[in-house]
Design a protein around this motif. Sequence first.
Motif, PDB file in Angstrom:
ATOM      1  N   LEU A 137      26.612  -9.257 -11.447  1.00 42.49           N
ATOM      2  CA  LEU A 137      27.431  -8.346 -12.249  1.00 42.49           C
ATOM      3  C   LEU A 137      26.736  -8.026 -13.569  1.00 42.49           C
ATOM      4  O   LEU A 137      25.892  -8.802 -14.045  1.00 42.49           O
ATOM      5  N   SER A 138      27.129  -6.897 -14.167  1.00 43.68           N
ATOM      6  CA  SER A 138      26.667  -6.605 -15.523  1.00 43.68           C
ATOM      7  C   SER A 138      27.502  -7.415 -16.513  1.00 43.68           C
ATOM      8  O   SER A 138      28.610  -7.858 -16.177  1.00 43.68           O
TER       9      SER A 138
ATOM     10  N   LEU B 266      36.251  -8.995 -15.854  1.00 44.25           N
ATOM     11  CA  LEU B 266      36.826  -9.873 -14.838  1.00 44.25           C
ATOM     12  C   LEU B 266      37.270 -11.202 -15.439  1.00 44.25           C
ATOM     13  O   LEU B 266      38.303 -11.758 -15.051  1.00 44.25           O
ATOM     14  N   ASN B 267      36.506 -11.715 -16.382  1.00 44.40           N
ATOM     15  CA  ASN B 267      36.855 -12.983 -17.017  1.00 44.40           C
ATOM     16  C   ASN B 267      38.212 -12.884 -17.707  1.00 44.40           C
ATOM     17  O   ASN B 267      39.072 -13.756 -17.541  1.00 44.40           O
ATOM     18  N   ALA B 268      38.399 -11.814 -18.480  1.00 47.99           N
ATOM     19  CA  ALA B 268      39.673 -11.631 -19.181  1.00 47.99           C
ATOM     20  C   ALA B 268      40.813 -11.407 -18.188  1.00 47.99           C
ATOM     21  O   ALA B 268      41.909 -11.966 -18.346  1.00 47.99           O
ATOM     22  N   GLY B 269      40.562 -10.592 -17.159  1.00 50.32           N
ATOM     23  CA  GLY B 269      41.608 -10.310 -16.170  1.00 50.32           C
ATOM     24  C   GLY B 269      42.021 -11.543 -15.390  1.00 50.32           C
ATOM     25  O   GLY B 269      43.214 -11.832 -15.230  1.00 50.32           O
TER      26      GLY B 269
ATOM     27  N   ALA C 261      34.328   4.378 -19.645  1.00 55.11           N
ATOM     28  CA  ALA C 261      33.568   5.233 -20.555  1.00 55.11           C
ATOM     29  C   ALA C 261      32.068   5.185 -20.275  1.00 55.11           C
ATOM     30  O   ALA C 261      31.363   6.185 -20.456  1.00 55.11           O
ATOM     31  N   THR C 262      31.566   4.040 -19.830  1.00 50.78           N
ATOM     32  CA  THR C 262      30.114   3.887 -19.659  1.00 50.78           C
ATOM     33  C   THR C 262      29.644   4.104 -18.219  1.00 50.78           C
ATOM     34  O   THR C 262      28.529   4.551 -18.003  1.00 50.78           O
TER      35      THR C 262
ATOM     36  N   GLY D 240      32.127   1.672 -12.145  1.00 57.87           N
ATOM     37  CA  GLY D 240      32.032   0.411 -12.875  1.00 57.87           C
ATOM     38  C   GLY D 240      32.918  -0.667 -12.294  1.00 57.87           C
ATOM     39  O   GLY D 240      32.735  -1.853 -12.594  1.00 57.87           O
ATOM     40  N   PHE D 241      33.886  -0.265 -11.470  1.00 60.30           N
ATOM     41  CA  PHE D 241      34.809  -1.232 -10.882  1.00 60.30           C
ATOM     42  C   PHE D 241      34.383  -1.645  -9.470  1.00 60.30           C
ATOM     43  O   PHE D 241      35.163  -2.275  -8.757  1.00 60.30           O
TER      44      PHE D 241
END
Length: 308
Positions: A25-26, A33-36, A204-205, A210-211
Amino acid sequence: MLLNLASVLLTSVGVLLNKFALGHLSPLQAAFLNAGFAAAFCVVPFTYLAARSGGMPRIASFRPLIIVAGLANAVALLLLFILLDIAGPITVGFLGRLYIVFAVLIGVVWFRERHTALEYFLILLSVIGGGLFTLPDESLGGTGFAIALSYCLLFAVSNALSKQALRPGAAPGSAGRSSVTAVYSILIANNLLAAALLAGALVATRGAGGFGFDPSGAAFVAGSSLVGSVIGIYLFYQGLRFISFSRANLVRSVQPLFVAAASFPFFPVHLGPTMAAGALLMIVSVVWLAALSARKESDVAPRNPPGK
């Protein structure tokens, strides 16, 4: 103390799992993912503890304190994964102890805590040790040290804001909750906000692409969040039933040694004389600082008269 040692061991394993995740992963994806996962996994102990105490499960409201804490947590998580992407978990584990420097300074500025000249001297030594530890490493240098300082500062700010939100009267409707339940309530709100902000950054990036998460990387982050954000924190607060908060933080101050033991077989680090001196300086100064804090807490603690 065994519970707190177990907590430190699990959070150390979490650092290693996050490093494995970055092979798939980037840093931005991993931080999201860590926060989620952290928010999702905290729901289980939060609901259980709230039900056991007879209260209604209720997540902390998104007041300004919590919003700013979530923003600081989001940026800190991203910087942490950026640093972990360019350095090994052992290096990150040692540099992460600089957190206590900012925690002490925030305590002085915000909570009007008082410290001795020796404590300020130890703070200076720990920063010097951090510089000595990173500068010889060409992959880190001044930039890596600046990232480490920034993420430690932001985590300290986020935790200080959360501490403020946990004060009596700071959270409407929180009266009657157990302290551990309230902590999980704050953690859920904090990580939900961080995940939302990081999701916005992903869109945004990188757009919707990104998902597209690699399953192996997501599994590593999920494991890290489970052992670090749920089980590790639960054991830490259960351990506070037997030892003081400052003594628990004294145990946590030696976490880099646990990270090194868990990570060395996978990510060995060759410590030159300068890096070894910096690592030793950081560990000694941080452990000494934590020990002084524990002793001050012991000195001010009320004592029962003989026979009571």
